[in-house]
Design a protein around this motif. Structure first.
Motif: not given
Length: 344
Positions: A155, A161, A164, A168, A173
Motif C-alpha cells: 500500500s 497501487e 493493492e 483489497k 490479501s
C-alpha cells in the motif's frame, strides 16, 4: 555506550542536534540505558538525521526510544561480520534488518561497501567501525525504519497501487500474507497490460499465489547465470530466476525492476510483467505429455508389450506351462460334459 564519550569524537562533534534532542526527550532514562550497553549503533549522518526529524520519522516527544532502539544491535559488530554474505539481524527493538555487501545496479557485489535494508528504507554505511568504550558506531546515509506487513508495504508503494486495489477489493490479501515469503509484485503497468481487473477470480488467485515464493530471498541470492528454480505457493510449481546481462530474469518472461523491499514476513521484489500461472501449468503438462518413451535395446519402447521383450523360458518353466495347459484342457472338457448332461 555512554552518550558523553560519543560527542568528544570528531566525526560526531557536529551532531549536536541529536545530543540536545536526547536531553530534551521524555525517554532520557531509557535512551541513556540503551546507550550504556555494549551495542552497535547505526548513526545517521547529520543530513539524514535532520531530514528524519523534519519529516517526523524521529520524534523526541513520542517515538525516540523505539526509533533509536531499531538503529542498534546488541553486541559489537565489526564490518568484517557483514562481508561474507548478506544476513538478517535482530535489532534492540526486536525488528529485523538485512545487512551485507552492496550490489551495483548490474548486480556486481561490492565487498568493501555495505548496505542495510529495512522496510522501504535502505542505507549505505559511509563510515565504518568507529570504536567507542562500549561498542561500535557505523555512520549511515539514511534514517532506517522498521518493516511493515506485506499488505501495508504494498500500500505504501505507488508503483504497486494496482496490486493493492486487487488485493483489497477482492479480499484476497491472505495470498501475500504468509510467513517467510518472497513476493514478486508486478507494477501498475504490468497489471494494466494483463487486464488484471478483468481476469476471472480463479485466474487472478492463481497468478497471485504463483508470484509468492516460499522462503526469504534477497537479490544477492539470485546471481546464478543458470536458471535456479524456487517453489511457488501455487501448486508448488517452480519459478526460475537467473542473472542475464546484468538483469534478473524471472521465467525468461519478466525482469525484476526494484529489489529488496523488506516486510515483517519476508521480501518484496517488483517485476515488470504479470506471469500467468495457468498458462505455465498448461505448458508444463504439455511438455510432460510430449516426453517420448525411452527406447529399449531391441528397438522397441519400454512400454512395448510385444513378445520381443519377454525372456525365454527354461526347461522347468516349459514343463510347468505344459502341465498347466493340460489341466486347462481337462477342465474345459468336464465343463462341456456337464452342460450337455443338464441340457439333454
Amino acid at each position: 555506550m555512554s552518550i558523553t564519550p560519543f560527542w568528544s569524537r570528531s566525526i560526531l562533534s557536529r551532531l549536536y542536534v541529536l545530543h540536545n534532542a536526547i536531553q530534551s526527550s521524555v525517554s532520557v532514562p531509557e535512551i541513556t540505558q540503551l546507550f550504556s550497553q555494549n551495542i552497535t549503533f547505526f548513526l545517521p549522518t547529520e543530513a539524514a538525521l535532520n531530514a528524519s526529524i523534519t519529516s517526523g520519522k524521529l520524534n523526541f516527544s513520542s517515538n525516540a526510544y523505539n526509533a533509536l532502539s531499531f538503529l542498534t544491535l546488541n553486541g559489537s559488530y565489526h564490518t568484517n561480520a557483514f562481508s561474507a554474505s548478506r544476513n538478517f539481524y535482530t535489532t534492540n527493538s526486536h525488528d529485523l534488518m538485512s545487512i551485507g555487501p552492496s550490489l551495483l545496479p548490474n548486480y556486481t557485489i561490492q565487498p568493501n561497501l555495505f548496505e542495510i535494508y529495512s522496510g522501504l528504507t535502505k542505507a549505505t554505511i559511509v563510515s565504518q567501525n568507529i570504536q567507542c568504550s562500549n561498542g561500535l558506531i557505523h555512520m549511515v546515509d539514511n534514517f532506517l525504519q522498521p518493516a511493515n506487513t506485506p499488505l501495508i508495504t504494498i500500500s505504501d508503494l505507488a508503483e504497486l497501487e494496482y496490486m493493492e486495489g486487487l488485493l483489497k477489493s477482492l479480499n484476497v490479501s491472505d495470498t501475500v500474507s504468509g510467513i517467510n515469503k518472497t513476493i514478486l509484485a508486478p507494477t501498475n503497468e504490468a497489471w494494466a497490460a494483463a487486464n488484471g481487473s478483468s481476469l476471472p477470480f480463479g485466474t487472478l488467485i492463481h497468478n497471485l499465489k504463483y508470484l509468492v515464493i516460499d522462503g526469504s530471498y534477497t537479490s544477492d541470492m539470485f546471481l546464478s547465470r543458470e536458471p535456479v528454480s524456487y517453489t511457488s505457493d501455487y501448486r508448488n510449481m517452480p519459478i526460475t530466476i537467473q542473472l542475464q546481462q546484468g538483469r534478473l530474469s524471472v521465467n525468461g518472461a519478466a525482469f525484476i525492476v526494484k529489489t529488496d523491499i523488506m516486510t515483517t514476513s519476508g521480501i518484496i521484489h517488483i517485476i515488470d510483467t504479470v506471469l500467468s500461472a495457468d498458462a505455465i501449468l498448461e505448458s508444463t503438462r504439455s511438455n510432460a505429455s510430449a516426453t517420448p518413451s525411452t527406447i529399449s535395446s531391441n528397438g522397441g519402447t519400454n512400454d512395448d508389450r510385444s513378445t520381443t521383450n519377454k525372456m525365454p523360458l527354461d526347461s522347468y518353466s516349459m514343463a510347468s506351462l505344459s502341465y498347466s495347459n493340460s489341466v486347462h484342457c481337462i477342465y474345459h472338457y468336464l465343463l462341456i460334459c456337464l452342460i450337455a448332461y443338464f441340457c439333454y
